[in-house]
Write a protein that holds these residues in place. Structure first.
Motif, PDB file in Angstrom:
ATOM      1  N   VAL A 277       0.835  -1.202   0.000  1.00  0.00           N
ATOM      2  CA  VAL A 277       0.000   0.000   0.000  1.00  0.00           C
ATOM      3  C   VAL A 277       0.865   1.245   0.000  1.00  0.00           C
ATOM      4  CG1 VAL A 277      -1.935  -1.122   1.153  1.00  0.00           C
ATOM      5  CG2 VAL A 277      -0.170  -0.023   2.518  1.00  0.00           C
ATOM      6  N   ASP A 278       0.350   2.307  -0.625  1.00  0.00           N
ATOM      7  CA  ASP A 278       1.047   3.586  -0.559  1.00  0.00           C
ATOM      8  C   ASP A 278       0.423   4.449   0.525  1.00  0.00           C
ATOM      9  OD1 ASP A 278      -1.324   4.490  -1.612  1.00  0.00           O
ATOM     10  OD2 ASP A 278      -0.504   5.080  -3.557  1.00  0.00           O
ATOM     11  N   ASP A 279       0.925   5.665   0.689  1.00  0.00           N
ATOM     12  CA  ASP A 279       0.467   6.529   1.777  1.00  0.00           C
ATOM     13  C   ASP A 279      -1.013   6.879   1.644  1.00  0.00           C
ATOM     14  OD1 ASP A 279       2.949   6.497   2.908  1.00  0.00           O
ATOM     15  OD2 ASP A 279       3.612   8.382   2.013  1.00  0.00           O
ATOM     16  N   LYS A 280      -1.489   7.100   0.410  1.00  0.00           N
ATOM     17  CA  LYS A 280      -2.900   7.459   0.215  1.00  0.00           C
ATOM     18  C   LYS A 280      -3.813   6.303   0.621  1.00  0.00           C
ATOM     19  CE  LYS A 280      -6.393   9.934  -1.224  1.00  0.00           C
ATOM     20  NZ  LYS A 280      -6.515  10.301  -2.650  1.00  0.00           N
ATOM     21  N   VAL A 281      -3.459   5.094   0.177  1.00  0.00           N
ATOM     22  CA  VAL A 281      -4.262   3.929   0.541  1.00  0.00           C
ATOM     23  C   VAL A 281      -4.239   3.722   2.053  1.00  0.00           C
ATOM     24  CG1 VAL A 281      -4.440   1.415   0.340  1.00  0.00           C
ATOM     25  CG2 VAL A 281      -3.988   2.800  -1.692  1.00  0.00           C
ATOM     26  N   LEU A 282      -3.058   3.882   2.649  1.00  0.00           N
ATOM     27  CA  LEU A 282      -2.937   3.713   4.095  1.00  0.00           C
ATOM     28  C   LEU A 282      -3.846   4.690   4.837  1.00  0.00           C
ATOM     29  CD1 LEU A 282      -1.614   2.514   6.606  1.00  0.00           C
ATOM     30  CD2 LEU A 282       0.258   4.148   6.302  1.00  0.00           C
ATOM     31  N   GLY A 283      -3.872   5.948   4.364  1.00  0.00           N
ATOM     32  CA  GLY A 283      -4.729   6.938   4.998  1.00  0.00           C
ATOM     33  C   GLY A 283      -6.205   6.575   4.895  1.00  0.00           C
ATOM     34  N   LEU A 284      -6.622   6.031   3.746  1.00  0.00           N
ATOM     35  CA  LEU A 284      -8.019   5.630   3.572  1.00  0.00           C
ATOM     36  C   LEU A 284      -8.359   4.420   4.444  1.00  0.00           C
ATOM     37  CD1 LEU A 284      -8.268   6.058  -0.310  1.00  0.00           C
ATOM     38  CD2 LEU A 284      -9.317   7.521   1.429  1.00  0.00           C
ATOM     39  N   LEU A 285      -7.417   3.474   4.573  1.00  0.00           N
ATOM     40  CA  LEU A 285      -7.645   2.331   5.458  1.00  0.00           C
ATOM     41  C   LEU A 285      -7.820   2.792   6.897  1.00  0.00           C
ATOM     42  CD1 LEU A 285      -5.063  -0.275   4.076  1.00  0.00           C
ATOM     43  CD2 LEU A 285      -7.549  -0.369   3.885  1.00  0.00           C
ATOM     44  N   ARG A 286      -7.044   3.769   7.316  1.00  0.00           N
ATOM     45  CA  ARG A 286      -7.152   4.282   8.681  1.00  0.00           C
ATOM     46  C   ARG A 286      -8.486   4.998   8.885  1.00  0.00           C
ATOM     47  NH1 ARG A 286      -0.865   6.122   9.047  1.00  0.00           N
ATOM     48  NH2 ARG A 286      -0.129   4.362  10.294  1.00  0.00           N
ATOM     49  N   THR A 287      -8.945   5.695   7.839  1.00  0.00           N
ATOM     50  CA  THR A 287     -10.248   6.345   7.941  1.00  0.00           C
ATOM     51  C   THR A 287     -11.344   5.312   8.159  1.00  0.00           C
ATOM     52  OG1 THR A 287      -9.536   8.173   6.530  1.00  0.00           O
ATOM     53  CG2 THR A 287     -11.913   7.812   6.736  1.00  0.00           C
ATOM     54  N   LEU A 288     -11.280   4.206   7.426  1.00  0.00           N
ATOM     55  CA  LEU A 288     -12.259   3.134   7.605  1.00  0.00           C
ATOM     56  C   LEU A 288     -12.167   2.555   9.011  1.00  0.00           C
ATOM     57  CD1 LEU A 288     -11.873   1.439   4.127  1.00  0.00           C
ATOM     58  CD2 LEU A 288     -14.015   2.344   5.038  1.00  0.00           C
TER      59      LEU A 288
END
Length: 400
Positions: free
Chosen positions: A377-388
């Protein structure tokens, strides 16, 4: 680190806690600089203190050896470095006796928080005997009015900080010499046999600050494949919006949790996922439901013992650190995996997203892949996973 951890626990989660963490650490800047850049002089300071012939303790000993105290050394360097004025003020320990009134909010209170936290760390560092816990209680009683906290609250904050530092050291595989001062910092008090069972964290219904925490593992950019980074981001973002809409009205907690896992599952193509929840009676995080290949057996196998020292999964949950193990087949990593996981699941790559309320772990999102390096995962995907993940925490809070 111990002083910073204690200071953060003495403040409400958020920016103030971060400032307290940094301020408590930087009150030791002069000593740390001396240790690393003037090791011989640092040894002389320790010898003078140990001899006990000089009043004023470490600060006076530093003046005798270096020509200036540790505090002046640290403050001078901080000024040259151009550190923020508020941090420079926090590095200066308050003068005089501990006030019998609550300290003024802002930098003044942070100075007292940092000073109290450093006293706690010093006690742990240099005591190491049966009287250590008594000395900690005395420190808590002395600072209670100044910090507008009860002695019990200060003691509980200290204990939380000690547990977190121990878990961090275990997760990072830090080794310290037995009997050393560092080992004393990583020694937890023996729990009382008649201690009450801690209240289930879900009942507290108080959300911990949701600032994202960095993954210990190095994250690579999304690998090229059949699904592009943009598509992954699109699926995750759409799922976040759907879940947000669902939580505006009356909702079923289980439905929202399944939506969250299904969004992650579809976007990143995990082999399987499991949602785990804490059992108050056993203090285990146990699998409740799952998605994907052979998820039923994974649900049955997931039993994370939060109170077991050295368990990698427990350390991750207690610390609240999102963690990616991209190659669990390596011998070094296999040696660190708990037996319950190796025997029951033993995936080549897995992702852990712990959930906390008021700093206490209460749930875990687990996802894995069938090949090493299969979760990238990249930083953007990681941020979206954390939002979920944070939406799941909010769902528990709203469900009451």
């Amino acid at each position: 680190m111990m002083a910073g951890s204690v200071a953060a626990e003495l403040c409400s989660p958020g920016q103030v806690a971060e400032e307290a963490f940094i301020g408590a650490m930087f009150q030791n800047l002069g000593r740390m600089l001396c240790e690393f850049y003037f090791p011989e002089e640092a040894q002389q300071v320790r010898s003078v203190v140990a001899a006990g012939r000089l009043q004023g303790g470490e600060e006076s000993a530093a003046v005798q050896v270096l020509g200036l105290g540790f505090e002046d050394l640290g403050a001078g360097v901080a000024r040259v470095w151009g550190l923020p004025e508020s941090l420079q003020r926090c590095m200066r320990k308050p003068m005089g006796a501990t006030p019998m009134r609550s300290a003024e909010q802002g930098v003044e209170r942070l100075r007292w928080v940092a000073m109290a936290a450093n006293e706690v760390a010093t006690t742990l560092l240099h005591s190491g005997d049966a009287q250590t816990e008594d000395r900690l209680q005395q420190t808590a009683a002395r600072y209670a009015r100044t910090l507008a906290l009860s002695p019990e609250a200060i003691a509980e904050a200290t204990l939380r900080a000690r547990h977190k530092l121990v878990s961090l050291a275990q997760a990072l595989d830090l080794q310290v010499a037995p009997g050393s001062a560092a080992a004393r910092l990583l020694t937890l008090p023996t729990p009382q046999a008649d201690a009450a069972v801690p209240q289930d964290a879900l009942a507290l219904l108080e959300l911990r600050a949701a600032e994202p925490q960095p993954l210990p593992a190095v994250l690579e950019s999304q690998a090229a494949g059949t699904v592009s980074v943009a598509q992954v981001n699109e699926v995750l973002a759409a799922g976040i919006q759907d879940i947000t809409n669902a939580m505006v009205e009356n909702f079923q907690l289980n439905d929202v949790l399944r939506m969250i896992l299904e969004t992650m599952f579809r976007a990143l193509g995990f082999r399987r996922m499991v949602f785990c929840l804490r059992e108050a009676r056993t203090d285990l995080l146990t699998g409740r439901f799952g998605l994907g290949e052979d998820s039923e057996s994974a649900v049955r196998a997931m039993k994370v013992p939060l109170k077991t020292p050295g368990d990698l999964f427990a350390a991750v949950c207690v610390r609240g650190a999102d963690t990616l193990i991209n190659d669990a087949t390596q011998a070094r990593m296999q040696a660190r995996l708990p037996q319950w996981y190796v025997q029951g699941i033993n995936a080549p790559a897995f992702l852990l997203l712990p959930l906390q309320i008021k700093g206490q772990p209460f749930a875990l999102i687990y996802a894995d892949q069938s090949a090493p390096g299969g979760i990238v995962v990249d930083d953007k995907v990681l941020g979206l996973l954390r939002t979920l993940r944070n939406q799941a925490v909010m769902a528990f809070r709203q469900a009451g």
